[in-house]
Enzyme design. Sequence first.
Site, mmCIF file in Angstrom:
data_model
loop_
_atom_site.group_PDB
_atom_site.id
_atom_site.type_symbol
_atom_site.label_atom_id
_atom_site.label_comp_id
_atom_site.label_asym_id
_atom_site.label_seq_id
_atom_site.Cartn_x
_atom_site.Cartn_y
_atom_site.Cartn_z
ATOM 1 N N GLY A 1 0.809 -1.222 0.000
ATOM 2 C CA GLY A 1 0.000 0.000 0.000
ATOM 3 C C GLY A 1 0.833 1.259 0.000
ATOM 4 O O GLY A 1 0.518 2.228 -0.696
ATOM 5 N N CYS A 2 1.910 1.262 0.772
ATOM 6 C CA CYS A 2 2.754 2.458 0.871
ATOM 7 C C CYS A 2 3.478 2.735 -0.439
ATOM 8 O O CYS A 2 3.608 3.889 -0.858
ATOM 9 C CB CYS A 2 3.753 2.310 2.015
ATOM 10 S SG CYS A 2 2.940 2.168 3.622
ATOM 11 N N THR A 3 3.924 1.673 -1.102
ATOM 12 C CA THR A 3 4.584 1.841 -2.395
ATOM 13 C C THR A 3 3.586 2.327 -3.438
ATOM 14 O O THR A 3 3.882 3.244 -4.214
ATOM 15 C CB THR A 3 5.261 0.524 -2.832
ATOM 16 O OG1 THR A 3 6.248 0.182 -1.844
ATOM 17 C CG2 THR A 3 5.929 0.665 -4.190
#
Length: 187
Positions: A72-74
Amino acid sequence: MFGKASKTIMIAMLGGALLGSGAQAALPVGAKAPDFETRGALAGKVFSVKLSDALKKGPVVLYFFPAAFTKGCTAETKEFADQADAFKKAGATVIGMSADPVDVLQRFSTEACGSKFAVASAGPRLITNYDVALKADNPAFAGKTDRTSYVISPAGRIVYVHSALDYRDHVKNTLAAVQSMAGDHKH
Protein backbone atom coordinates in the site's frame (compact mmCIF):
# COMPACT_ATOMS: atom_id res chain seq x y z
CA MET A 1 -7.38 33.57 2.55
CA PHE A 2 -9.97 31.10 1.22
CA GLY A 3 -12.98 32.04 -0.87
CA LYS A 4 -16.49 30.96 0.11
CA ALA A 5 -16.58 28.16 -2.48
CA SER A 6 -13.26 26.65 -1.41
CA LYS A 7 -14.27 26.82 2.27
CA THR A 8 -17.31 24.74 1.38
CA ILE A 9 -15.12 22.31 -0.57
CA MET A 10 -12.64 22.06 2.32
CA ILE A 11 -15.44 21.40 4.81
CA ALA A 12 -17.03 18.81 2.52
CA MET A 13 -13.68 17.10 1.93
CA LEU A 14 -12.90 17.14 5.63
CA GLY A 15 -16.31 15.68 6.45
CA GLY A 16 -15.72 12.88 3.95
CA ALA A 17 -12.25 12.26 5.35
CA LEU A 18 -13.57 12.02 8.89
CA LEU A 19 -16.39 9.66 7.90
CA GLY A 20 -13.99 7.31 6.15
CA SER A 21 -11.17 7.61 8.62
CA GLY A 22 -11.75 4.56 10.80
CA ALA A 23 -11.56 6.88 13.84
CA GLN A 24 -7.84 7.50 13.59
CA ALA A 25 -6.63 10.56 15.42
CA ALA A 26 -4.99 13.45 13.62
CA LEU A 27 -4.36 17.14 14.13
CA PRO A 28 -7.47 19.18 13.29
CA VAL A 29 -7.91 21.66 10.47
CA GLY A 30 -6.82 25.08 11.73
CA ALA A 31 -4.12 23.71 14.04
CA LYS A 32 -0.58 25.05 13.81
CA ALA A 33 1.59 22.44 12.12
CA PRO A 34 4.55 21.66 14.39
CA ASP A 35 7.82 22.65 12.74
CA PHE A 36 10.44 19.93 12.51
CA GLU A 37 13.86 19.19 11.10
CA THR A 38 14.84 15.64 10.23
CA ARG A 39 16.90 13.69 7.74
CA GLY A 40 15.38 12.68 4.46
CA ALA A 41 16.28 11.75 0.92
CA LEU A 42 15.49 13.02 -2.55
CA ALA A 43 16.70 11.16 -5.64
CA GLY A 44 18.88 9.00 -3.39
CA LYS A 45 20.68 11.95 -1.80
CA VAL A 46 20.39 12.44 1.97
CA PHE A 47 19.70 15.96 3.22
CA SER A 48 18.04 17.86 6.06
CA VAL A 49 14.27 18.37 5.70
CA LYS A 50 12.80 21.32 7.60
CA LEU A 51 9.08 22.10 7.38
CA SER A 52 9.46 25.88 7.85
CA ASP A 53 11.92 26.00 4.91
CA ALA A 54 9.51 24.08 2.65
CA LEU A 55 6.62 26.38 3.64
CA LYS A 56 8.56 29.41 2.37
CA LYS A 57 7.97 28.01 -1.15
CA GLY A 58 4.20 27.48 -0.71
CA PRO A 59 1.82 24.88 0.75
CA VAL A 60 3.18 21.51 1.85
CA VAL A 61 1.54 18.12 1.50
CA LEU A 62 2.94 16.13 4.40
CA TYR A 63 1.87 12.52 4.09
CA PHE A 64 2.68 9.87 6.67
CA PHE A 65 2.84 6.21 5.67
CA PRO A 66 3.54 3.09 7.78
CA ALA A 67 6.54 1.52 6.00
CA ALA A 68 8.56 1.84 2.80
CA PHE A 69 8.48 -1.04 0.35
CA THR A 70 5.14 -2.40 1.55
CA LYS A 71 2.35 -2.86 -1.00
CA GLY A 72 0.00 0.00 0.00
CA CYS A 73 2.75 2.46 0.87
CA THR A 74 4.58 1.84 -2.40
CA ALA A 75 1.35 2.20 -4.39
CA GLU A 76 0.49 5.47 -2.59
CA THR A 77 3.99 6.85 -3.10
CA LYS A 78 4.00 5.96 -6.80
CA GLU A 79 0.65 7.74 -7.15
CA PHE A 80 2.11 10.86 -5.48
CA ALA A 81 5.06 10.61 -7.90
CA ASP A 82 2.69 10.27 -10.88
CA GLN A 83 0.93 13.48 -9.77
CA ALA A 84 4.11 15.36 -8.80
CA ASP A 85 3.78 17.80 -11.72
CA ALA A 86 0.17 18.63 -10.77
CA PHE A 87 1.22 19.31 -7.16
CA LYS A 88 4.08 21.48 -8.40
CA LYS A 89 1.76 23.39 -10.76
CA ALA A 90 -0.49 24.13 -7.75
CA GLY A 91 2.60 25.44 -5.90
CA ALA A 92 2.81 22.60 -3.37
CA THR A 93 5.79 20.67 -2.05
CA VAL A 94 5.16 16.98 -1.29
CA ILE A 95 7.06 15.33 1.58
CA GLY A 96 6.52 11.69 2.52
CA MET A 97 7.16 10.69 6.14
CA SER A 98 7.62 7.33 7.85
CA ALA A 99 9.47 5.89 10.82
CA ASP A 100 11.83 4.06 8.46
CA PRO A 101 15.56 4.73 8.80
CA VAL A 102 17.10 7.15 6.31
CA ASP A 103 19.08 4.47 4.45
CA VAL A 104 15.82 2.67 3.61
CA LEU A 105 14.19 5.95 2.56
CA GLN A 106 17.21 6.78 0.44
CA ARG A 107 16.44 3.73 -1.75
CA PHE A 108 12.68 4.40 -1.58
CA SER A 109 13.24 7.98 -2.83
CA THR A 110 14.45 6.66 -6.17
CA GLU A 111 12.60 3.35 -6.50
CA ALA A 112 9.08 4.38 -5.40
CA CYS A 113 9.20 8.20 -5.49
CA GLY A 114 10.85 8.24 -8.89
CA SER A 115 13.13 11.01 -7.54
CA LYS A 116 10.14 13.41 -7.73
CA PHE A 117 9.88 14.42 -4.04
CA ALA A 118 11.54 13.91 -0.66
CA VAL A 119 10.79 11.23 1.90
CA ALA A 120 11.96 11.75 5.47
CA SER A 121 12.34 9.85 8.70
CA ALA A 122 9.80 10.58 11.44
CA GLY A 123 11.11 10.00 14.94
CA PRO A 124 8.95 9.39 18.02
CA ARG A 125 8.54 13.09 18.91
CA LEU A 126 7.50 14.06 15.38
CA ILE A 127 5.02 11.13 15.31
CA THR A 128 3.55 12.30 18.63
CA ASN A 129 3.45 15.97 17.56
CA TYR A 130 1.45 15.07 14.44
CA ASP A 131 -0.70 12.47 16.26
CA VAL A 132 0.06 9.79 13.68
CA ALA A 133 1.17 6.80 15.80
CA LEU A 134 -0.12 3.58 14.28
CA LYS A 135 -2.50 2.00 16.75
CA ALA A 136 -2.14 -1.77 16.35
CA ASP A 137 -2.01 -4.78 18.66
CA ASN A 138 0.82 -6.37 16.67
CA PRO A 139 4.19 -5.46 18.27
CA ALA A 140 5.78 -5.48 14.80
CA PHE A 141 3.94 -2.21 14.13
CA ALA A 142 5.17 -0.44 17.28
CA GLY A 143 6.70 2.95 16.48
CA LYS A 144 5.23 3.07 12.95
CA THR A 145 3.04 5.86 11.63
CA ASP A 146 -0.53 5.50 10.44
CA ARG A 147 -1.53 6.77 6.99
CA THR A 148 -2.42 10.44 7.41
CA SER A 149 -2.05 13.21 4.85
CA TYR A 150 -1.95 16.88 5.81
CA VAL A 151 -2.09 19.95 3.59
CA ILE A 152 -0.33 22.79 5.38
CA SER A 153 -0.72 26.43 4.30
CA PRO A 154 2.36 28.64 3.85
CA ALA A 155 1.30 30.28 7.16
CA GLY A 156 1.91 26.92 8.86
CA ARG A 157 -1.76 26.02 9.48
CA ILE A 158 -3.35 22.69 8.65
CA VAL A 159 -6.00 23.30 5.99
CA TYR A 160 -6.86 19.69 5.11
CA VAL A 161 -6.52 16.26 6.76
CA HIS A 162 -7.17 12.78 5.40
CA SER A 163 -6.51 9.91 7.80
CA ALA A 164 -7.29 6.42 6.52
CA LEU A 165 -5.18 3.27 6.21
CA ASP A 166 -6.61 2.74 2.72
CA TYR A 167 -4.16 4.68 0.55
CA ARG A 168 -6.43 5.20 -2.45
CA ASP A 169 -7.92 8.66 -1.74
CA HIS A 170 -4.90 10.40 -0.21
CA VAL A 171 -3.39 11.70 -3.45
CA LYS A 172 -6.69 12.68 -5.08
CA ASN A 173 -7.94 14.51 -1.97
CA THR A 174 -4.72 16.36 -1.13
CA LEU A 175 -4.30 17.42 -4.76
CA ALA A 176 -7.86 18.81 -4.78
CA ALA A 177 -7.10 20.72 -1.57
CA VAL A 178 -3.92 22.36 -2.92
CA GLN A 179 -5.57 23.11 -6.26
CA SER A 180 -8.39 24.81 -4.37
CA MET A 181 -5.83 26.90 -2.50
CA ALA A 182 -4.06 27.82 -5.74
CA GLY A 183 -7.41 28.85 -7.24
CA ASP A 184 -8.07 31.19 -4.32
CA HIS A 185 -4.81 33.04 -4.90
CA LYS A 186 -5.72 33.74 -8.54
CA HIS A 187 -8.83 35.73 -7.59
